[in-house]
Scaffold this motif. Structure first.
Motif, PDB file in Angstrom:
ATOM      1  N   CYS A  12       1.661  -3.558  10.675  1.00 40.26           N
ATOM      2  CA  CYS A  12       0.950  -3.527   9.061  1.00 40.26           C
ATOM      3  C   CYS A  12      -0.155  -3.818   9.390  1.00 40.26           C
ATOM      4  CB  CYS A  12       2.696  -3.690   8.396  1.00 40.26           C
ATOM      5  SG  CYS A  12       1.620  -4.663   7.102  1.00 40.26           S
ATOM      6  N   PHE A  20       8.580  -1.568  10.393  1.00 45.24           N
ATOM      7  CA  PHE A  20       7.885  -0.782   9.243  1.00 45.24           C
ATOM      8  C   PHE A  20       8.863   0.684   9.211  1.00 45.24           C
ATOM      9  CE2 PHE A  20       4.310  -0.345  11.919  1.00 45.24           C
ATOM     10  CZ  PHE A  20       4.519   1.116  12.204  1.00 45.24           C
ATOM     11  N   THR A  22       8.872   4.147   8.521  1.00 44.57           N
ATOM     12  CA  THR A  22       8.456   5.989   8.079  1.00 44.57           C
ATOM     13  C   THR A  22       8.907   6.293   6.490  1.00 44.57           C
ATOM     14  OG1 THR A  22       7.218   6.082  10.342  1.00 44.57           O
ATOM     15  CG2 THR A  22       7.435   8.202   8.658  1.00 44.57           C
ATOM     16  N   GLY A  23       8.826   6.313   5.864  1.00 47.81           N
ATOM     17  CA  GLY A  23       9.016   6.977   4.855  1.00 47.81           C
ATOM     18  C   GLY A  23       8.945   8.301   4.292  1.00 47.81           C
ATOM     19  N   ILE A  38       3.830   7.943   4.940  1.00 50.92           N
ATOM     20  CA  ILE A  38       3.766   6.818   4.314  1.00 50.92           C
ATOM     21  C   ILE A  38       4.956   5.976   4.825  1.00 50.92           C
ATOM     22  CG2 ILE A  38       4.010   5.380   1.812  1.00 50.92           C
ATOM     23  CD1 ILE A  38       1.643   7.518   1.899  1.00 50.92           C
ATOM     24  N   CYS A  39       4.364   4.690   5.243  1.00 49.70           N
ATOM     25  CA  CYS A  39       5.138   3.936   6.143  1.00 49.70           C
ATOM     26  C   CYS A  39       5.964   2.761   5.403  1.00 49.70           C
ATOM     27  CB  CYS A  39       4.694   3.133   7.442  1.00 49.70           C
ATOM     28  SG  CYS A  39       4.410   4.490   9.005  1.00 49.70           S
ATOM     29  N   ASN A  40       6.365   2.181   5.606  1.00 51.37           N
ATOM     30  CA  ASN A  40       7.627   1.295   4.072  1.00 51.37           C
ATOM     31  C   ASN A  40       7.257  -0.103   5.929  1.00 51.37           C
ATOM     32  OD1 ASN A  40       7.402   2.759   2.152  1.00 51.37           O
ATOM     33  ND2 ASN A  40       8.915   3.581   3.201  1.00 51.37           N
ATOM     34  N   CYS A  41       6.706  -1.381   5.210  1.00 51.67           N
ATOM     35  CA  CYS A  41       6.552  -2.662   5.664  1.00 51.67           C
ATOM     36  C   CYS A  41       7.638  -3.453   5.051  1.00 51.67           C
ATOM     37  CB  CYS A  41       5.370  -3.287   6.165  1.00 51.67           C
ATOM     38  SG  CYS A  41       5.589  -4.438   6.927  1.00 51.67           S
ATOM     39  N   LYS A  47       2.914  -0.695   1.705  1.00 52.88           N
ATOM     40  CA  LYS A  47       3.212   0.543   2.338  1.00 52.88           C
ATOM     41  C   LYS A  47       1.776   1.080   2.577  1.00 52.88           C
ATOM     42  CE  LYS A  47       6.681   2.059  -1.752  1.00 52.88           C
ATOM     43  NZ  LYS A  47       7.873   2.579  -0.809  1.00 52.88           N
ATOM     44  N   TRP A 216      -0.858   8.263  -5.363  1.00 50.89           N
ATOM     45  CA  TRP A 216      -0.896   7.687  -3.945  1.00 50.89           C
ATOM     46  C   TRP A 216      -2.176   8.705  -2.755  1.00 50.89           C
ATOM     47  CZ3 TRP A 216       3.309   5.646  -2.453  1.00 50.89           C
ATOM     48  CH2 TRP A 216       4.579   6.240  -3.099  1.00 50.89           C
ATOM     49  N   TYR A 223      -3.911   2.201   1.546  1.00 53.25           N
ATOM     50  CA  TYR A 223      -2.588   0.961   0.904  1.00 53.25           C
ATOM     51  C   TYR A 223      -2.143   1.996  -0.116  1.00 53.25           C
ATOM     52  CZ  TYR A 223      -5.720  -0.413   4.763  1.00 53.25           C
ATOM     53  OH  TYR A 223      -6.906  -0.945   5.807  1.00 53.25           O
ATOM     54  N   HIS A 224      -0.387   0.746  -0.275  1.00 54.04           N
ATOM     55  CA  HIS A 224      -0.098   1.413  -1.616  1.00 54.04           C
ATOM     56  C   HIS A 224       0.291  -0.315  -1.698  1.00 54.04           C
ATOM     57  CE1 HIS A 224      -1.182   5.499  -0.624  1.00 54.04           C
ATOM     58  NE2 HIS A 224      -0.296   5.539   1.131  1.00 54.04           N
TER      59      HIS A 224
END
Length: 303
Positions: A12, A20, A22-23, A38-41, A47, A216, A223-224
Motif C-alpha cells: 500500500c 490489499f 484487487t477490486g 483498483i486495489c483496496n488496502c 484504494k 475515479w 489514490y482514492h
C-alpha cells in the motif's frame, strides 16, 4: 494507448501494508479507454490504482483538452462553467485562508495549476509560492507570478517555511505519496496548516455512477481516499485533523462529467439537468451521512 509503461505496487503506498485486495476495474474514459484495477488496502482503507503508469510515462494521460486545471481559456460550455465556478470558489478559498491566519503570511499551493488561487491570494497580501509539474500550466502561472512557481518541491530552499500549504485535488496525483507528504510537512511552520481536498469514492454520486464516476479518473488519480485513509494520514505523519468541510460544487461538476461518460449520446439539456439533480441529491445525502460529500476538504496542523 501505445508504449504503456506500468509499475505494479506490492505494498500500500500509504501505510506500506501488503494486505490489499484487487477490486473493480475502471476504464479511462477521458483519454485512453484502457482499464485499470483498483486495489483496496485492508489495513488503512486506501484504494489505489494498481498497476499504474510510472511517473515518467503518465504525462500522455493528461494530454487532452478537457483537463481544465492546466488551461486558462474556456473553449466549451462545460469548461466555461468550470472556470466561472472556479472564480467564485477561489474568492472563498482566499477568505478561508485569511480566517485561519488573519495576519496572513507565507502560502504554498502544491499543484497550483495556472495559479489562479495564488494570484488572488497575492493580491490579498499573502506571500505566495507554487509547485506545478505540468510545463504548460507552470508557464501560464509564471506569466502571472514570475519566478514564484517551481516544477518540484525540491526546487524550494530547504529553509523555506509556510503558514499554510494547500493541495486542492492534488494528493491523488502524486506518485511518491509518503516521500512527498514528508517533504511538504518539513516546509510547514510549527503553527501552520495543511489543507487537503480529495474526491470521495464512498459518496452518493460515486455509488450512483459506479464505473462511470468521473472521480475515479484513472490512471491520473493514483489514490482514492475515504475517511479512514484520511485519518491514517494524520496518524502516520503526526498531524491533527482540526476541521473537515464539504466542497458543495464538486458533486455537480463530477455528476456532469459522469453523465457524459455514462451516456455520451444524450442531449446537452438532458445531461445538465440530470447532473443538477444528481449533484443536489449527493449533497442532501451527504448532509445525512456525517459529511460524506463528493469531495471533502481536510484541514490538518502539526500535533
Amino acid at each position: 494507448m501505445e508504449d504503456k509503461i506500468l509499475e505494479k505496487l506490492t505494498k500500500c503506498p500509504l501505510c506500506k501494508s501488503g494486505l490489499f485486495l484487487t477490486g473493480q476495474e475502471i476504464k479511462d474514459l477521458a483519454v485512453s479507454q484502457e482499464k485499470f484495477s483498483i486495489c483496496n488496502c485492508t489495513n488503512c482503507g486506501l484504494k489505489f490504482t494498481n498497476p499504474r503508469p510510472s511517473a515518467e510515462s503518465i504525462g500522455k494521460y493528461y494530454d487532452f483538452p478537457e483537463y481544465f486545471s492546466h488551461d486558462d481559456k474556456a473553449t466549451n460550455l462545460t469548461q466555461f462553467i468550470y472556470q466561472s465556478v472556479r472564480k467564485y470558489t477561489i474568492n472563498q478559498k482566499v477568505k478561508f485562508l485569511t480566517s485561519l491566519k488573519p495576519q496572513k503570511g507565507k502560502f504554498l499551493d502544491y499543484g497550483c495549476g495556472t495559479a489562479e488561487l495564488l494570484s488572488k491570494a497575492s493580491d490579498s497580501g499573502w506571500k505566495v509560492t507554487g509547485i506545478e509539474p505540468n510545463e504548460k500550466a507552470r508557464s501560464l502561472a509564471n506569466s502571472k507570478l514570475e519566478g514564484k512557481i517551481h516544477a518540484t518541491i525540491d526546487k524550494l530552499p530547504k529553509t523555506a517555511s509556510f503558514d499554510i500549504i494547500t493541495l486542492y485535488h492534488v494528493l491523488e496525483h502524486i506518485h511518491s505519496l509518503r516521500k512527498t507528504l514528508k517533504l511538504i510537512i518539513n516546509h510547514l511552520k510549527s503553527d501552520g496548516y495543511i489543507i487537503i481536498a480529495v474526491p470521495n469514492p464512498e459518496s452518493y454520486d460515486a455509488v450512483k455512477y459506479g464505473e462511470f464516476w468521473a472521480g475515479w479518473d484513472v490512471p491520473r488519480h493514483l489514490y482514492h481516499f475515504n475517511a479512514k485513509s484520511i485519518e491514517q494520514i494524520g496518524d502516520i505523519f503526526d498531524l491533527q485533523l482540526v476541521q473537515e468541510l464539504p466542497m458543495y460544487f464538486d458533486s455537480y461538476y463530477v455528476s456532469l462529467l459522469s453523465e457524459g461518460y455514462a451516456d455520451p449520446n444524450q442531449s446537452l439539456v438532458k445531461k445538465y439537468w440530470k447532473a443538477i439533480v444528481a449533484g443536489k441529491k449527493s449533497n442532501q445525502e451527504a448532509a445525512k451521512r456525517a459529511g460524506n460529500y463528493s469531495s471533502n476538504l481536510f484541514i490538518f496542523k502539526k500535533k
